[in-house]
Enzyme design. Structure first.
Site, PDB file in Angstrom:
ATOM      1  N   LYS A  81       0.843  -1.194   0.000  1.00  0.00           N
ATOM      2  CA  LYS A  81       0.000   0.000   0.000  1.00  0.00           C
ATOM      3  C   LYS A  81       0.879   1.245   0.000  1.00  0.00           C
ATOM      4  O   LYS A  81       1.893   1.309   0.729  1.00  0.00           O
ATOM      5  CB  LYS A  81      -0.910  -0.034   1.238  1.00  0.00           C
ATOM      6  CG  LYS A  81      -1.929   1.089   1.329  1.00  0.00           C
ATOM      7  CD  LYS A  81      -2.795   0.871   2.570  1.00  0.00           C
ATOM      8  CE  LYS A  81      -3.859   1.934   2.768  1.00  0.00           C
ATOM      9  NZ  LYS A  81      -4.685   1.673   3.960  1.00  0.00           N
ATOM     10  N   SER A 155      -9.320   1.637   3.376  1.00  0.00           N
ATOM     11  CA  SER A 155      -8.568   2.446   2.440  1.00  0.00           C
ATOM     12  C   SER A 155      -7.581   1.637   1.608  1.00  0.00           C
ATOM     13  O   SER A 155      -7.032   2.115   0.617  1.00  0.00           O
ATOM     14  CB  SER A 155      -7.808   3.535   3.204  1.00  0.00           C
ATOM     15  OG  SER A 155      -6.888   2.984   4.138  1.00  0.00           O
ATOM     16  N   SER A 179      -9.510  -0.563   7.622  1.00  0.00           N
ATOM     17  CA  SER A 179      -8.998  -0.512   6.257  1.00  0.00           C
ATOM     18  C   SER A 179      -8.315  -1.791   5.803  1.00  0.00           C
ATOM     19  O   SER A 179      -8.121  -1.995   4.605  1.00  0.00           O
ATOM     20  CB  SER A 179      -8.012   0.651   6.111  1.00  0.00           C
ATOM     21  OG  SER A 179      -8.661   1.890   6.305  1.00  0.00           O
TER      22      SER A 179
END
Length: 583
Positions: A81, A155, A179
């Site tokens: 990420k 997210s 997330s």
């Protein structure tokens, strides 16, 4: 067409270690998959290592294997990420104005690379890890891998899609409010959220620094355990790292929310899928009071903890606010409304709630809660970005605040193809016990549907009970709309069937009743436009509502207003309309 099947962490590592295949061969396959899927979902990635460098890294792994090096993750490709540092790639947190080139990789990335894993690139995310839906990025919107009309969850949106689409074997995400779990559920994945501080957060762009966790997405709980065995460990360079022993946790008493505290935000399909997951547990289920957990969750965004997000972005808010995504900016600016006194009062309240939550563990060994209460289309989320996003965190927001470990596992799927799952939760330090419990309680996770590679058509299943049955007078209204026959079925034993008076052509009325029976019906599938035009032609006193089938699932179907049974003949005992017509 390239087969985008899931990549296995264990199979790749075992194959490369035994030299049955090389890490270079694995990487060549990955590069081919990446090239193919880029045309389908270009928004999954923010940056990637170039092909020559990836082949070089793979060759380096092969060389290490040849020397006899013990590499538990030999040649395994993974994604990171883009709020986690990777040497050689910019870290953007999905904000171009924030971008920087780190001097070293994050501690967790360093551990994984040392074990033979190969980072492929940086994945897209809700900007500054603020969101649970995946739509808040200037780099585009990663959509659900199984139905691109729906959100991927966030997210850690790009990380989840990259694993689901078979581009990498695992991916790192982060989790402050869910997330690392919500995207796992929506994309039929396992999402491990370690205890705070179990994995180092050095090299992670902070969202709420006291709560942030680096997480992992995998295809199975066993694979999450393999990654955890490498990534976990105390890091003296991380001020929030913790050294803790694994806490054993039997999986005999499972806590679930009281029936009156289960929140679905109008999504009755989620209710059915959760109950189906519980029905398969075969363990002692204990209803718990969710009040202290829900009260703690409200502190995250409706309390002073939002100011921690503000602190992380203070300089950008002051100097370049327009560089921040409008929805993210609206959220983090709220932190300016809280004082130091508010923060202390909030911490006192959290301590009280944490003590109340601790008492849950006297009665249960772990919790099994829905990962998310519902799912949304991208268009819906863009129309109401804050309200709908808040719904997604109903069962996740309290976990880090109350210092729990958690692992999300897939257990079912919505009719849309989007995944549904549950999350196992335990006190701090129970990470390994939760992984083991996930393996025991959910040994065969629900298989995902085919990937959405061409833009999946939105469809609706419709139950018909009378004149629209095959070979009946109004069946043409389905065939003219290219409805697909799904199969014959029965309602739950909670309906009565009436032959309406003076109806032309003859039609039945299906009425929900406490003393009903199972009624035969047929199920058809129509695309959304065809379903809409069909509903528009349904004459009163009939209507289209929701019908419960005998397996507990729900479909749209014919129901009737009370006036439909005036002077009607009760034909429930016949079991269906065909039997009535044939008598």
């Amino acid at each position: 067409m390239i087969a985008l099947d899931r990549l296995s962490v264990d199979a790749i590592a075992a194959g490369v270690r035994s030299r049955r295949r090389s890490a270079v061969e694995v990487m060549d396959e990955v590069l081919e998959r990446l090239s193919y899927y880029d045309a389908i979902q270009p928004a999954v990635w923010i940056s990637r290592v170039d092909a020559d460098a990836l082949r070089s890294a793979a060759a380096g792994v092969d060389a290490r294997v040849a020397t006899g090096a013990a590499l538990p993750l030999a040649g395994v490709p993974f994604a990171v990420k883009d709020n986690i540092d990777v040497l050689g790639l910019d870290t953007t947190a999905a904000c171009p104005a924030f971008s920087y080139r780190p001097a070293r990789s994050a501690a967790v990335v360093e551990r994984l690379v040392a074990a033979g894993a190969i980072p492929v690139g940086k994945t897209n995310l809700d900007q500054f890890a603020t969101g649970l839906n995946g739509t808040r990025s200037p780099y585009g919107i990663p959509r659900n891998a199984y139905n691109r009309a729906w959100v991927s969850g966030g997210s850690s949106s790009g990380s989840a899609v990259a694993v689901a689409a078979g581009l990498v074997a695992f991916a790192l995400g982060t989790d402050t409010a869910g997330s690392g779990r919500v995207p796992a559920a929506f994309n039929h994945l396992v999402g491990l959220k370690p205890t705070r501080g179990r994995w180092s957060s050095r090299g992670l762009v902070p969202a709420c620094r006291t709560l942030d966790c680096i997480t992992v997405f995998t295809g199975t709980a066993a694979e999450a355990g393999l990654v955890d065995a490498i990534a976990a460990g105390f890091d003296s360079e991380d001020a929030f790292a913790r050294s803790m022993a694994d806490a054993p946790r039997p999986a005999y008493r499972i806590g679930i929310p009281r029936a009156d505290q289960r929140r679905w935000f109008g999504d009755i399909e989620s209710d059915f899928l959760y109950q189906a997951a519980l029905d398969g547990l075969g363990a002692k289920l204990v209803e718990i009071d969710m009040a202290p957990l829900n009260d703690a969750a409200r502190l995250l965004y409706d309390g002073p903890w939002v100011a921690e997000r503000t602190a992380a972005l203070q300089s950008m808010l002051d100097e370049n606010p327009d560089a921040i995504h409008p929805v993210v900016r609206e959220i983090v600016e709220q932190g300016k409304n809280y004082s130091a006194v508010d923060v202390f009062e909030g911490s006192y309240r959290l301590a009280e709630l944490a003590r109340a939550a601790e008492r849950i563990w006297v009665d249960v060994d772990l919790l099994v809660l829905p990962t998310a209460p519902t799912s949304y289309r991208v268009a819906e989320m863009l129309a109401a970005p804050i309200a709908l996003n808040a719904s997604l965190g109903a069962y996740t927001n309290f976990v880090n605040l109350l210092d729990m470990a958690a692992i999300a596992v897939p257990t079912g799927l919505y009719q849309s193809g989007v995944g549904f799952g549950v999350t196992l939760m335990g006190p701090a330090g129970t990470d390994r016990a939760l992984i083991e419990a996930a393996n025991v309680l959910f040994p065969a996770p629900a298989s995902p549907p085919p990937l959405d590679l061409e833009g999946r058509m939105e469809t609706v299943k419709l139950a018909v009970v009378g004149a629209h049955l095959k070979d009946m007078p109004l069946h043409w209204q389905l065939t003219s709309r290219e409805a697909r026959f799904v199969g014959a079925a029965k309602t739950a034993p909670a309906y009565r069937l009436y032959a309406m008076a003076d109806s032309v052509p003859p039609k039945p009325a299906l009425v929900h009743s406490g003393d009903g029976a199972a009624i035969a019906l047929e199920i058809y599938e129509l695309d959304m436009a065809a379903f809409g035009s069909f509903v528009a032609e349904v004459p009163p006193p009939l209507a289209i509502g929701t019908v419960t089938l005998d397996d507990g699932s729900l479909v749209k179907g014919f129901v009737a207003e009370p006036r439909a049974i005036v002077n009607a003949e009760d034909i429930t005992d016949l079991g269906g309309w065909r039997a009535y017509v044939a008598r």
